[in-house]
Write a protein that holds these residues in place. Structure first.
Motif, mmCIF file in Angstrom:
data_model
loop_
_atom_site.group_PDB
_atom_site.id
_atom_site.type_symbol
_atom_site.label_atom_id
_atom_site.label_comp_id
_atom_site.label_asym_id
_atom_site.label_seq_id
_atom_site.Cartn_x
_atom_site.Cartn_y
_atom_site.Cartn_z
ATOM 1 N N GLY A 95 0.833 -1.193 0.000
ATOM 2 C CA GLY A 95 0.000 0.000 0.000
ATOM 3 C C GLY A 95 0.866 1.240 0.000
ATOM 4 O O GLY A 95 1.801 1.363 -0.797
ATOM 5 N N ASP A 96 0.577 2.155 0.916
ATOM 6 C CA ASP A 96 1.308 3.424 0.971
ATOM 7 C C ASP A 96 2.434 3.405 1.998
ATOM 8 O O ASP A 96 2.964 4.450 2.350
ATOM 9 N N ARG A 97 2.813 2.227 2.467
ATOM 10 C CA ARG A 97 3.921 2.095 3.415
ATOM 11 C C ARG A 97 4.999 1.184 2.846
ATOM 12 O O ARG A 97 4.697 0.088 2.352
ATOM 13 N N GLY A 98 6.250 1.633 2.931
ATOM 14 C CA GLY A 98 7.375 0.826 2.502
ATOM 15 C C GLY A 98 8.296 0.520 3.664
ATOM 16 O O GLY A 98 8.619 1.417 4.450
ATOM 17 N N ASP A 99 8.716 -0.740 3.802
ATOM 18 C CA ASP A 99 9.621 -1.162 4.873
ATOM 19 C C ASP A 99 10.878 -1.774 4.263
ATOM 20 O O ASP A 99 10.796 -2.625 3.356
ATOM 21 N N PHE A 100 12.030 -1.364 4.811
ATOM 22 C CA PHE A 100 13.315 -1.764 4.251
ATOM 23 C C PHE A 100 14.266 -2.072 5.415
ATOM 24 O O PHE A 100 14.394 -1.269 6.339
ATOM 25 N N HIS A 101 14.926 -3.232 5.367
ATOM 26 C CA HIS A 101 15.768 -3.684 6.466
ATOM 27 C C HIS A 101 17.186 -3.973 5.979
ATOM 28 O O HIS A 101 17.402 -4.367 4.828
ATOM 29 N N GLY A 102 18.134 -3.797 6.896
ATOM 30 C CA GLY A 102 19.516 -4.117 6.606
ATOM 31 C C GLY A 102 20.299 -4.291 7.889
ATOM 32 O O GLY A 102 19.747 -4.242 8.988
ATOM 33 N N GLU A 103 21.609 -4.494 7.725
ATOM 34 C CA GLU A 103 22.508 -4.670 8.854
ATOM 35 C C GLU A 103 23.687 -3.729 8.721
ATOM 36 O O GLU A 103 24.149 -3.433 7.611
ATOM 37 N N ASP A 104 24.172 -3.245 9.859
ATOM 38 C CA ASP A 104 25.287 -2.311 9.870
ATOM 39 C C ASP A 104 25.981 -2.435 11.222
ATOM 40 O O ASP A 104 25.666 -3.324 12.022
ATOM 41 N N THR A 105 26.921 -1.542 11.500
ATOM 42 C CA THR A 105 27.526 -1.441 12.816
ATOM 43 C C THR A 105 27.387 -0.007 13.311
ATOM 44 O O THR A 105 27.361 0.932 12.508
ATOM 45 N N TYR A 106 27.287 0.147 14.644
ATOM 46 C CA TYR A 106 27.227 1.479 15.260
ATOM 47 C C TYR A 106 28.020 1.438 16.553
ATOM 48 O O TYR A 106 27.766 0.590 17.414
ATOM 49 N N ASP A 107 28.985 2.336 16.645
ATOM 50 C CA ASP A 107 29.883 2.354 17.809
ATOM 51 C C ASP A 107 30.516 0.985 18.041
ATOM 52 O O ASP A 107 30.680 0.527 19.174
#
Length: 210
Positions: A95-107
């Protein structure tokens, strides 16, 4: 593959960002402005999004690409401070919502990353079923253009527009939404909980080629 066609054009962007994501202290938010220009690629199967943050003295660029084999989008972001692309997030729209996932590092620790896109306000025409109390000419119903933030399909409801009598019919203008929202979240526990750390509220300033 044209899920992001709504984003093509130019936008004023109101940003709100958490200063220390995943921190243990009280949450502190900062607000700053931005201006984005989004240009289509590959007939709608991609786009390039350049954003400037004038008060921060830096820029960002996003490359979005549609994978014809998987039917999913990949989103790649880079900041002028580093010149390096972050790991992409991948997903799509319902619909009018898009979801996107991934992986990263923080601190130095691994995190999950979640982008959410919302297609929000569209320009609608509103046609009254009977002449309005004022402004009608020769007893004919009048047409007015209004901005109406909505979720889902247009509906019919009386009293939707001040000054327009009777039930009002609505329709899309075909140019796409005039407001949109983006949200950015981190998870440090494998996706069990998510912390919102950046939002962008977008208001259109022009369409492609305008």
């Amino acid at each position: 593959m044209n899920d992001f066609d709504f984003l093509h054009g130019s936008w004023d962007v109101a940003n709100r960002r958490l200063t220390a994501p995943l921190g243990s202290g009280p949450a502190t938010w900062v607000e700053f402005s931005g201006h984005a220009v989004v240009r289509p690629l590959f007939g709608g199967a991609g786009n390039i999004d350049e954003i400037t943050f004038p008060t921060l003295g830096r820029q960002g660029v996003t490359l979005r690409l549609f994978d014809h084999e998987t039917g999913r989008w990949s989103i790649h972001w880079s900041d002028s401070r580093t010149g390096r692309p972050d790991p992409p997030v991948v997903g799509g729209f319902t619909g009018d919502r898009g979801d996107f996932h991934g992986e990263d590092t923080y601190d130095g620790r691994p995190i999950g990353v979640h982008f959410t896109w919302y297609r929000l306000g569209r320009l609608f025409w509103i046609l009254s079923a009977e002449p309005a109390a004022s402004g009608a000419v020769d007893g004919k119903a009048e047409v007015r253009a209004v901005y109406w933030t909505y979720s889902g399909a247009p509906t019919t409801r009386p009293g939707a527009v001040p000054g327009v009598a009777g039930p009002a019919r609505s329709g899309r203008d075909g140019l796409g939404p005039d407001t949109a929202r983006w949200e950015h979240e981190f998870s440090a526990d494998g996706g069990r909980t998510w912390e919102l750390n950046w939002t962008m509220d977008l208001t259109r300033t022009g369409h492609v080629g305008a």
